[in-house]
Design a protein around this motif. Structure first.
Motif, PDB file in Angstrom:
ATOM      1  N   ASP A  28       3.280  48.165  59.464  1.00 19.46           N
ATOM      2  CA  ASP A  28       3.136  49.600  59.659  1.00 19.46           C
ATOM      3  C   ASP A  28       4.530  50.188  59.507  1.00 19.46           C
ATOM      4  OD1 ASP A  28       1.931  52.011  60.105  1.00 19.46           O
ATOM      5  OD2 ASP A  28       1.220  51.543  62.110  1.00 19.46           O
ATOM      6  N   TYR A  29       4.640  51.508  59.556  1.00 18.01           N
ATOM      7  CA  TYR A  29       5.956  52.117  59.423  1.00 18.01           C
ATOM      8  C   TYR A  29       6.019  53.408  60.218  1.00 18.01           C
ATOM      9  CZ  TYR A  29       3.716  55.114  55.913  1.00 18.01           C
ATOM     10  OH  TYR A  29       2.877  55.980  55.262  1.00 18.01           O
ATOM     11  N   ARG A  30       7.267  53.839  60.470  1.00 21.54           N
ATOM     12  CA  ARG A  30       7.491  55.097  61.169  1.00 21.54           C
ATOM     13  C   ARG A  30       8.806  55.696  60.721  1.00 21.54           C
ATOM     14  NH1 ARG A  30      10.188  54.128  66.915  1.00 21.54           N
ATOM     15  NH2 ARG A  30      11.494  52.390  66.342  1.00 21.54           N
ATOM     16  N   TYR A  31       8.880  57.001  60.799  1.00 22.46           N
ATOM     17  CA  TYR A  31      10.099  57.719  60.453  1.00 22.46           C
ATOM     18  C   TYR A  31      11.174  57.441  61.496  1.00 22.46           C
ATOM     19  CZ  TYR A  31      13.352  61.619  60.276  1.00 22.46           C
ATOM     20  OH  TYR A  31      14.497  62.374  60.238  1.00 22.46           O
ATOM     21  N   VAL A  32      12.405  57.270  61.057  1.00 22.10           N
ATOM     22  CA  VAL A  32      13.537  57.134  61.977  1.00 22.10           C
ATOM     23  C   VAL A  32      14.651  58.060  61.504  1.00 22.10           C
ATOM     24  CG1 VAL A  32      13.067  54.777  62.761  1.00 22.10           C
ATOM     25  CG2 VAL A  32      14.449  55.120  60.735  1.00 22.10           C
ATOM     26  N   GLU A  33      15.336  58.665  62.468  1.00 26.53           N
ATOM     27  CA  GLU A  33      16.454  59.555  62.142  1.00 26.53           C
ATOM     28  C   GLU A  33      17.551  58.791  61.394  1.00 26.53           C
ATOM     29  OE1 GLU A  33      17.525  62.880  62.858  1.00 26.53           O
ATOM     30  OE2 GLU A  33      15.429  63.323  63.255  1.00 26.53           O
ATOM     31  N   GLU A  34      17.934  57.664  61.968  1.00 28.57           N
ATOM     32  CA  GLU A  34      18.986  56.856  61.350  1.00 28.57           C
ATOM     33  C   GLU A  34      18.721  55.380  61.604  1.00 28.57           C
ATOM     34  OE1 GLU A  34      22.482  57.083  64.626  1.00 28.57           O
ATOM     35  OE2 GLU A  34      22.135  58.918  63.475  1.00 28.57           O
ATOM     36  N   VAL A  35      19.297  54.572  60.781  1.00 25.59           N
ATOM     37  CA  VAL A  35      19.136  53.126  60.892  1.00 25.59           C
ATOM     38  C   VAL A  35      20.159  52.624  61.908  1.00 25.59           C
ATOM     39  CG1 VAL A  35      19.268  50.947  59.635  1.00 25.59           C
ATOM     40  CG2 VAL A  35      18.355  52.982  58.513  1.00 25.59           C
ATOM     41  N   PRO A  36      19.715  51.837  62.902  1.00 21.61           N
ATOM     42  CA  PRO A  36      20.668  51.323  63.888  1.00 21.61           C
ATOM     43  C   PRO A  36      21.633  50.317  63.265  1.00 21.61           C
ATOM     44  CG  PRO A  36      18.505  50.347  64.211  1.00 21.61           C
ATOM     45  CD  PRO A  36      18.351  51.392  63.146  1.00 21.61           C
ATOM     46  N   ALA A  37      22.778  50.171  63.896  1.00 22.16           N
ATOM     47  CA  ALA A  37      23.785  49.230  63.397  1.00 22.16           C
ATOM     48  C   ALA A  37      23.309  47.791  63.536  1.00 22.16           C
ATOM     49  CB  ALA A  37      25.097  49.421  64.147  1.00 22.16           C
ATOM     50  N   THR A  38      22.554  47.506  64.583  1.00 24.19           N
ATOM     51  CA  THR A  38      22.013  46.164  64.792  1.00 24.19           C
ATOM     52  C   THR A  38      20.573  46.281  65.281  1.00 24.19           C
ATOM     53  OG1 THR A  38      22.733  46.051  67.093  1.00 24.19           O
ATOM     54  CG2 THR A  38      24.253  45.196  65.427  1.00 24.19           C
ATOM     55  N   ILE A  39      19.827  45.213  65.107  1.00 28.70           N
ATOM     56  CA  ILE A  39      18.463  45.167  65.635  1.00 28.70           C
ATOM     57  C   ILE A  39      18.281  43.854  66.395  1.00 28.70           C
ATOM     58  CG2 ILE A  39      17.419  46.633  63.869  1.00 28.70           C
ATOM     59  CD1 ILE A  39      16.372  44.074  62.522  1.00 28.70           C
ATOM     60  N   PRO A  40      17.454  43.859  67.437  1.00 23.07           N
ATOM     61  CA  PRO A  40      17.217  42.600  68.157  1.00 23.07           C
ATOM     62  C   PRO A  40      16.391  41.657  67.300  1.00 23.07           C
ATOM     63  CG  PRO A  40      15.865  44.365  69.046  1.00 23.07           C
ATOM     64  CD  PRO A  40      16.756  44.974  68.015  1.00 23.07           C
ATOM     65  N   VAL A  41      16.712  40.390  67.364  1.00 20.56           N
ATOM     66  CA  VAL A  41      16.012  39.382  66.572  1.00 20.56           C
ATOM     67  C   VAL A  41      15.553  38.263  67.501  1.00 20.56           C
ATOM     68  CG1 VAL A  41      16.233  37.701  64.710  1.00 20.56           C
ATOM     69  CG2 VAL A  41      17.433  39.867  64.551  1.00 20.56           C
ATOM     70  N   THR A  42      14.318  37.860  67.349  1.00 24.76           N
ATOM     71  CA  THR A  42      13.788  36.719  68.093  1.00 24.76           C
ATOM     72  C   THR A  42      13.776  35.528  67.149  1.00 24.76           C
ATOM     73  OG1 THR A  42      12.389  38.182  69.375  1.00 24.76           O
ATOM     74  CG2 THR A  42      11.829  35.841  69.399  1.00 24.76           C
ATOM     75  N   VAL A  43      14.473  34.501  67.520  1.00 19.14           N
ATOM     76  CA  VAL A  43      14.568  33.325  66.667  1.00 19.14           C
ATOM     77  C   VAL A  43      13.688  32.227  67.257  1.00 19.14           C
ATOM     78  CG1 VAL A  43      16.120  31.587  65.709  1.00 19.14           C
ATOM     79  CG2 VAL A  43      16.916  33.922  66.029  1.00 19.14           C
ATOM     80  N   GLN A  44      12.825  31.667  66.424  1.00 15.50           N
ATOM     81  CA  GLN A  44      11.997  30.563  66.885  1.00 15.50           C
ATOM     82  C   GLN A  44      12.713  29.260  66.571  1.00 15.50           C
ATOM     83  OE1 GLN A  44       8.184  31.004  65.046  1.00 15.50           O
ATOM     84  NE2 GLN A  44       7.620  32.729  66.327  1.00 15.50           N
ATOM     85  N   LYS A  45      12.634  28.343  67.497  1.00 12.65           N
ATOM     86  CA  LYS A  45      13.241  27.030  67.276  1.00 12.65           C
ATOM     87  C   LYS A  45      12.212  25.980  67.633  1.00 12.65           C
ATOM     88  CE  LYS A  45      15.368  26.307  71.761  1.00 12.65           C
ATOM     89  NZ  LYS A  45      15.578  24.944  72.103  1.00 12.65           N
TER      90      LYS A  45
END
Length: 143
Positions: free
Chosen positions: A116-133
């Motif tokens: 899905d998608y949504r409008y955003v004012e600006e792109v954040p400098a970083t995004i949280p990432v969940t890493v599977q191990k």
């Protein structure tokens, strides 16, 4: 003819609204036809449709690639009902849609539980990432 206090207030309110400038009603200039818009494309849960994680950002989407029909309809309805916030366009921009042709070019997957998608004012400098191990496995015979 007698007019109650409530009726008089309603008449005054309607007369004032009729004389207000469209900008005061929340109908600002709307979208910038020469502008570009940013969207967050995200994976959604197949049952609830809730956002799970960000897939990517689709940035600099030109106005010509937007489907603005729902945006315009919602903005007009909200203002007509008096439920629009002070800047109706800033609120309604959350309902912008991207034309299907551009979504297809950008690798967007249709269907329940995919993206899905949504409008955003600006792109954040970083995004949280969940890493599977892989799970830690301890062999009891080696202890």
């Amino acid at each position: 003819m007698k007019i109650t206090k409530t009726q008089l207030k309603q008449i005054i309110k309607e007369e004032l609204e009729a004389t207000l400038d469209p900008l005061d009603k929340g109908l600002d200039k709307g979208l910038d036809e020469g502008g570009t818009y940013n969207f967050e494309i995200y994976y959604s849960d197949h049952l609830s449709g809730r956002k799970q994680s960000t897939a990517y950002y689709l940035i600099n989407v030109p106005y010509s690639e937007l489907d603005t029909k729902e945006y315009e309809d919602l903005k007009k309805t909200a203002v007509a009902r008096g439920s629009a916030p002070p800047d109706a366009s800033a609120w309604a921009v959350q309902f912008l849609k991207i034309k299907p042709e551009l979504l297809e070019k950008a690798g967007y997957r249709y269907g329940a539980g995919t993206m899905d998608y949504r409008y955003v004012e600006e792109v954040p400098a970083t995004i949280p990432v969940t890493v599977q191990k892989p799970p830690t496995v301890v062999d009891a015979s080696t202890l």
